[in-house]
Design a protein around this motif. Structure first.
Motif, PDB file in Angstrom:
ATOM      1  N   SER A   1     -95.952  21.240  -2.968  1.00  0.00           N
ATOM      2  CA  SER A   1     -94.717  22.010  -2.828  1.00  0.00           C
ATOM      3  C   SER A   1     -93.491  21.171  -3.171  1.00  0.00           C
ATOM      4  O   SER A   1     -93.557  19.938  -3.301  1.00  0.00           O
ATOM      5  N   SER A   2     -92.364  21.856  -3.300  1.00  0.00           N
ATOM      6  CA  SER A   2     -91.093  21.169  -3.543  1.00  0.00           C
ATOM      7  C   SER A   2     -90.744  20.247  -2.380  1.00  0.00           C
ATOM      8  O   SER A   2     -90.222  19.149  -2.575  1.00  0.00           O
ATOM      9  N   TRP A   3     -91.039  20.701  -1.161  1.00  0.00           N
ATOM     10  CA  TRP A   3     -90.745  19.875   0.008  1.00  0.00           C
ATOM     11  C   TRP A   3     -91.569  18.587  -0.003  1.00  0.00           C
ATOM     12  O   TRP A   3     -91.069  17.519   0.349  1.00  0.00           O
TER      13      TRP A   3
ATOM     14  N   GLN B   1     -87.615  23.374   3.490  1.00  0.00           N
ATOM     15  CA  GLN B   1     -86.642  23.224   2.417  1.00  0.00           C
ATOM     16  C   GLN B   1     -85.274  23.783   2.826  1.00  0.00           C
ATOM     17  O   GLN B   1     -84.239  23.177   2.565  1.00  0.00           O
TER      18      GLN B   1
ATOM     19  N   THR C   1     -86.665  17.701  10.326  1.00  0.00           N
ATOM     20  CA  THR C   1     -87.304  18.721   9.489  1.00  0.00           C
ATOM     21  C   THR C   1     -88.806  18.757   9.709  1.00  0.00           C
ATOM     22  O   THR C   1     -89.409  19.827   9.860  1.00  0.00           O
TER      23      THR C   1
ATOM     24  N   THR D   1     -89.862  16.320  -2.332  1.00  0.00           N
ATOM     25  CA  THR D   1     -88.585  15.903  -1.746  1.00  0.00           C
ATOM     26  C   THR D   1     -88.803  14.763  -0.768  1.00  0.00           C
ATOM     27  O   THR D   1     -88.081  13.760  -0.776  1.00  0.00           O
TER      28      THR D   1
ATOM     29  N   THR E   1     -83.160  18.735  -3.096  1.00  0.00           N
ATOM     30  CA  THR E   1     -83.685  20.041  -2.676  1.00  0.00           C
ATOM     31  C   THR E   1     -83.322  21.145  -3.672  1.00  0.00           C
ATOM     32  O   THR E   1     -84.092  22.081  -3.881  1.00  0.00           O
TER      33      THR E   1
ATOM     34  N   THR F   1     -83.837  21.410   5.611  1.00  0.00           N
ATOM     35  CA  THR F   1     -83.387  20.150   5.027  1.00  0.00           C
ATOM     36  C   THR F   1     -82.093  20.339   4.248  1.00  0.00           C
ATOM     37  O   THR F   1     -81.173  19.513   4.329  1.00  0.00           O
ATOM     38  N   SER F   2     -82.012  21.412   3.486  1.00  0.00           N
ATOM     39  CA  SER F   2     -80.811  21.697   2.702  1.00  0.00           C
ATOM     40  C   SER F   2     -79.590  21.856   3.604  1.00  0.00           C
ATOM     41  O   SER F   2     -78.519  21.297   3.335  1.00  0.00           O
TER      42      SER F   2
ATOM     43  N   ASN G   1     -85.482  20.799  -7.018  1.00  0.00           N
ATOM     44  CA  ASN G   1     -86.933  21.023  -6.874  1.00  0.00           C
ATOM     45  C   ASN G   1     -87.737  20.099  -7.800  1.00  0.00           C
ATOM     46  O   ASN G   1     -88.569  20.534  -8.595  1.00  0.00           O
TER      47      ASN G   1
END
Length: 497
Positions: A220-222, A314, A49, A225, A206, A317-318, A209
């Motif tokens: 960010s959410s990433w 994201q 990723t 994560t 993921t 990765t998901s 969030n």
């Protein structure tokens, strides 16, 4: 009659071929395999990723990484392993290497990743882009995102050094052939079920969030994560060392391998030379090389298509977490119901043949749709675009290939080492697993680099890659035949002693 030697009934032999007195060592070892493999699956998702979804990254970065970064580093780590093996026993070496990896992952998440924009060598990379051909874009990305490249290297070496050399080496040192035929498939179950749980964990993170930290470095959410995933890796790495120590303190305290190691000195050059002098070890090296060349060639093609369909970290990765879950499910089923039973009932040779046959069959579907995407741009089935179909069949090929690798391939490969002496095991395994797998991936990556110079994109290289795979498969199958003949002869001698 000694109860330890009694045979299992058919049901027990199929589902749980473990004696009650063996549980005290089998269960902790199963958990050790689980935690080390859990980290492996998490690292596999994250490393791709980071580098593939970087703004100026992509799948074309991977061949350059594997040739110019991972191979030299793998050689260095194997050299370090051989040097340390001359001074310390394998238990201490296990702790040393695990600690090296965990310290790096800690430094990455608390310093390198938060400072990634400052540390990125954008000016140097932009200059190189202006003077180098387009085929070198992957090389430039390595330099631009050197922090990500370093993480990718350390994630790859977790597989090579920790899983292949240290973990499986530990199992080979402490388990005999009759036990291995019953234990190894279930150890494979531990590794593959870890893939299911790792994939589910990443998928959950993921989707939720989770904002564990909110500051200028982790916005960010990433970002969050990644922070959670690295934290899990650090915790499970420590747990692995604790289990390893418990086993040595309570089960394998009388282990004798260290005494034999004192009788000789290991050197990387001698170990590699030793492999070329042994037809048996050379054949093991060839099956390792064959698998890694083929899987690397096909994965680079698949991941280049995957980035087109899922361009953000994201999203990527998901999707990869779902692939990891499916690989884990299929591999777990194979470990529990197929691998051990196939090895026991059909023998080593037929079991080892299954992996190359599965790979070539699934590759046919992937390349068919990849060619359709290239030459028939409007091609679609049931409303699915050519890109979607290509990613789907590439995913199918990867799932089946990886599932076979984690079960039948690994089980048969490790069993092939067991009849060897401790000296030959250590010398052969450190060179084959430490360098052989890297050489396979790096060699195929070098081929792709040359092809990129001519064809620019990974997808455009696919016809040549398909031909190379058709050449490698017969070499793989003939090497299996050589190993099987020698394995049966060696095992028969051992059983008569």
């Amino acid at each position: 009659m000694n109860p330890k030697n009694t045979e299992f009934n058919k049901f027990r032999s199929f589902f749980w071929p473990i004696h009650k007195h063996e549980l005290i060592k089998f269960v902790p070892m199963l958990f050790l395999f689980f935690f080390v493999a859990f980290n492996y699956h998490l690292l596999r998702i994250v490393k791709d990723t980071l580098i593939i979804t970087a703004p100026k990254g992509g799948a074309e970065t991977l061949p350059f990484l594997k040739v110019w970064c991972i191979l030299p580093f793998a050689i260095f780590m194997t050299f370090l392993f051989t040097k340390l093996s001359n001074k310390f026993n394998r238990e201490k070496i296990f702790y040393m290497f695990i600690s090296i990896f965990l310290i790096f992952y800690l430094i990455f998440i608390i310093f390198l990743y938060p400072k990634r924009d400052v540390l990125a060598l954008n000016r140097t990379a932009d200059y190189l882009t202006s003077i180098l051909p387009k085929g070198f874009n992957g090389f430039v990305a390595i330099i631009r995102y050197w922090c990500y490249s370093l993480f990718y290297i350390m994630a790859e070496c977790w597989s090579t050094i920790v899983v292949s050399v240290l973990l499986w080496g530990f199992a080979n040192d402490t388990i005999k052939v009759p036990e291995a035929k019953r234990f190894y498939a279930l150890f494979g179950l531990g590794i593959n079920s870890a893939g299911i749980f790792a994939g589910q964990t990443v998928s959950l993170i993921t989707k939720k969030n989770i904002n564990l930290v909110s500051n200028k470095y982790f916005q960010s959410s990433w970002d969050n994560t990644l922070l959670i995933i690295i934290s899990i890796i650090l915790i499970f790495g420590v747990i692995s060392m604790i289990i390893h120590r418990w086993l040595h303190k309570n089960i394998f305290q009388n282990r004798q391998y260290s005494n034999e190691q004192k009788d000789y000195k290991m050197s990387l050059k001698k170990n590699i030379t030793f492999i070329f002098k042994s037809r048996y070890l050379l054949s093991i090296a060839l099956i390792v090389l064959s698998y890694n060349v083929i899987i690397n060639l096909t994965e680079i093609l698949w991941k280049s298509q995957l980035r087109e369909l899922f361009p953000t970290p994201q999203q990527y990765t998901s999707y990869m977490s779902k692939i990891t879950i499916l690989i884990g499910i299929l591999a777990s089923i194979s470990s529990y119901f197929v691998s051990g039973n196939v090895i026991r009932r059909l023998g080593w040779g037929k079991a080892a043949m299954i992996t190359p046959l599965i790979i070539i069959l699934t590759a046919i579907g992937f390349f068919s749709f990849l060619f359709s995407k290239q030459f028939l741009s409007s091609f679609s089935i049931f409303g699915m675009s050519s890109l979607t179909l290509c990613v789907f069949f590439g995913s199918t090929q990867n799932i089946f290939s990886r599932a076979c690798k984690y079960t039948l391939f690994d089980d048969t490969k490790e069993i092939a080492f067991i009849p060897l002496s401790t000296k030959d095991k250590i010398k052969g395994k450190s060179a084959i697993d430490g360098i052989g797998s890297r050489l396979g991936k790096s060699g195929s990556s070098f081929i792709i680099q040359l092809l990129l110079m001519m064809f620019i994109t990974p997808a455009a290289c696919s016809p040549v890659i398909a031909v190379l795979i058709l050449i490698i498969i017969p070499i793989w199958i003939s090497s299996i035949s050589v190993i099987n003949k020698n394995f049966q002869t060696t095992q028969s001698k051992i059983e008569t002693i």
